[in-house]
Design a protein around this motif. Structure first.
Motif, short mmCIF file in Angstrom:
data_model
loop_
_atom_site.label_atom_id
_atom_site.label_comp_id
_atom_site.label_asym_id
_atom_site.label_seq_id
_atom_site.Cartn_x
_atom_site.Cartn_y
_atom_site.Cartn_z
N ALA A 85 42.52 36.94 25.55
CA ALA A 85 42.79 38.09 25.40
C ALA A 85 42.17 38.72 26.94
O ALA A 85 42.99 39.30 27.52
CB ALA A 85 41.04 38.38 24.56
N PHE A 86 41.30 38.45 28.30
CA PHE A 86 40.82 38.75 28.98
C PHE A 86 42.03 38.61 30.49
O PHE A 86 41.88 39.50 30.86
CB PHE A 86 39.55 38.75 29.57
N LEU A 87 42.40 38.15 30.24
CA LEU A 87 43.69 37.71 30.58
C LEU A 87 45.10 38.48 31.04
O LEU A 87 45.51 38.70 31.95
CB LEU A 87 44.05 35.92 30.74
N ILE A 95 40.12 48.21 27.85
CA ILE A 95 38.28 47.59 27.85
C ILE A 95 37.69 48.51 28.73
O ILE A 95 36.91 49.03 28.69
CB ILE A 95 38.03 45.86 28.02
N GLY A 96 38.33 48.48 30.57
CA GLY A 96 37.74 49.42 31.32
C GLY A 96 38.23 50.90 30.92
O GLY A 96 37.12 51.69 30.88
N ALA A 97 38.59 50.77 30.48
CA ALA A 97 38.75 52.61 29.65
C ALA A 97 38.18 53.19 28.66
O ALA A 97 37.97 54.44 28.87
CB ALA A 97 40.58 53.00 29.22
N HIS A 98 38.22 52.50 27.78
CA HIS A 98 37.35 52.88 26.36
C HIS A 98 35.68 51.57 26.48
O HIS A 98 35.38 51.93 25.87
CB HIS A 98 37.82 52.34 24.86
N GLY A 99 35.31 50.79 27.64
CA GLY A 99 34.40 49.80 27.18
C GLY A 99 33.75 49.61 28.51
O GLY A 99 34.40 50.33 29.44
N ILE A 100 33.34 48.20 28.38
CA ILE A 100 32.64 47.17 29.39
C ILE A 100 32.05 46.10 29.17
O ILE A 100 32.64 46.19 27.97
CB ILE A 100 31.18 47.66 30.27
N SER A 101 33.53 45.37 30.12
CA SER A 101 33.46 44.00 30.09
C SER A 101 32.30 43.35 30.87
O SER A 101 31.69 43.95 32.28
CB SER A 101 34.55 43.79 30.69
N VAL A 102 32.15 42.03 29.72
CA VAL A 102 30.53 41.09 30.75
C VAL A 102 31.49 39.39 30.01
O VAL A 102 31.45 39.06 29.55
CB VAL A 102 29.39 41.54 29.84
N TRP A 103 30.68 39.87 31.74
CA TRP A 103 31.88 37.83 32.29
C TRP A 103 30.62 37.01 31.76
O TRP A 103 29.48 36.89 32.78
CB TRP A 103 32.41 38.31 33.35
N LEU A 104 30.80 36.28 30.51
CA LEU A 104 29.53 34.67 30.35
C LEU A 104 29.91 33.29 31.37
O LEU A 104 30.87 33.01 31.24
CB LEU A 104 29.03 34.39 29.20
N GLN A 105 29.28 33.85 33.01
CA GLN A 105 29.61 32.41 33.67
C GLN A 105 29.42 31.55 33.90
O GLN A 105 27.58 31.54 33.30
CB GLN A 105 29.41 33.56 35.01
N ALA A 106 29.84 30.33 33.04
CA ALA A 106 29.63 29.31 32.94
C ALA A 106 30.10 27.83 34.03
O ALA A 106 31.13 28.10 33.97
CB ALA A 106 29.33 28.26 31.41
N GLU A 107 29.56 26.73 34.64
CA GLU A 107 30.25 26.17 35.54
C GLU A 107 31.18 25.25 34.26
O GLU A 107 29.77 24.80 33.12
CB GLU A 107 29.12 25.38 35.91
N ARG A 145 37.09 36.91 36.62
CA ARG A 145 36.48 37.75 38.01
C ARG A 145 36.58 39.18 37.89
O ARG A 145 35.88 40.31 38.38
CB ARG A 145 37.19 37.16 39.27
N LEU A 146 37.11 39.49 37.53
CA LEU A 146 38.05 41.06 37.40
C LEU A 146 36.98 41.59 35.78
O LEU A 146 37.11 43.48 36.39
CB LEU A 146 38.92 41.25 36.74
#
Length: 180
Positions: A85-87, A95-107, A145-146
């Motif tokens: 979805a975030f691609l 998402i940027g206009a109405h919320g906040i994105s949190v990337w769960l970063q995992a190796e 990363r965005l």
């Protein structure tokens, strides 16, 4: 006690914990948890694999955009998004206009340990699923990363500890979360 002012969209790869950590985060914040893929399945009354097969990926991505938009405009919640979805720039935009994105970063290796026995991952139905996952990680990372915030996952952390880490990251954003 917290007050969430905007919907938190959990983004990242399959196996990163978007659903598990998102559910625990929603409990911590006492807000609803919603999953965009589940909402699409409910609305279409068929599985994502069936939607892809019958109507194609562009149709699915249009429904995904609509569902994410509807969920973002509802009351603040924790939203788990599909790995792809975030691609899409239009999803990142709403998402940027109405919320906040949190990337769960995992190796990638941690992700592989989490998903290798799951049969519900259509993208990994390949001759070399491990390599497919590694390639997907590499291709998707620039988009992830965005995200507004990144929270690193580690193999030794429980779901609850990860949710607490996300709260800590959200607390750096008073426009999103405040302690009351």
């Amino acid at each position: 006690m917290y007050r969430l002012k905007k919907t938190v969209a959990m983004v990242g790869m399959m196996g990163a914990g978007k659903t598990a950590v998102g559910t625990a985060l929603a409990k911590l914040l006492k807000v609803p948890f919603v999953d965009s893929d589940e909402e699409i399945v409910k609305a279409a009354d068929r599985s994502i694999a069936e939607i892809f097969e019958r109507d194609g990926e562009p149709f699915f991505r249009d429904r995904e955009y609509e569902v994410i938009g509807r969920l973002l405009r509802g009351r603040p919640a924790v939203l788990s998004t599909g790995g792809g979805a975030f691609l899409a720039e239009r999803n990142r935009g709403q998402i940027g206009a109405h919320g906040i994105s949190v990337w769960l970063q995992a190796e990638p290796e941690l992700l592989w340990q989490r998903v290798r026995h799951k049969t519900t991952r259509p993208l990994l139905r390949t001759a070399n699923p491990r390599q497919t996952l590694m390639d997907l990680c590499a291709a998707r990372e620039p988009s992830y990363r965005l995200a507004d915030l990144a929270v690193e996952s580690a193999s030794g952390l429980t779901v609850e500890q990860m949710a607490t880490r996300v709260v800590g990251a959200l607390m750096t954003r008073p426009d999103v979360l405040e302690e009351i």
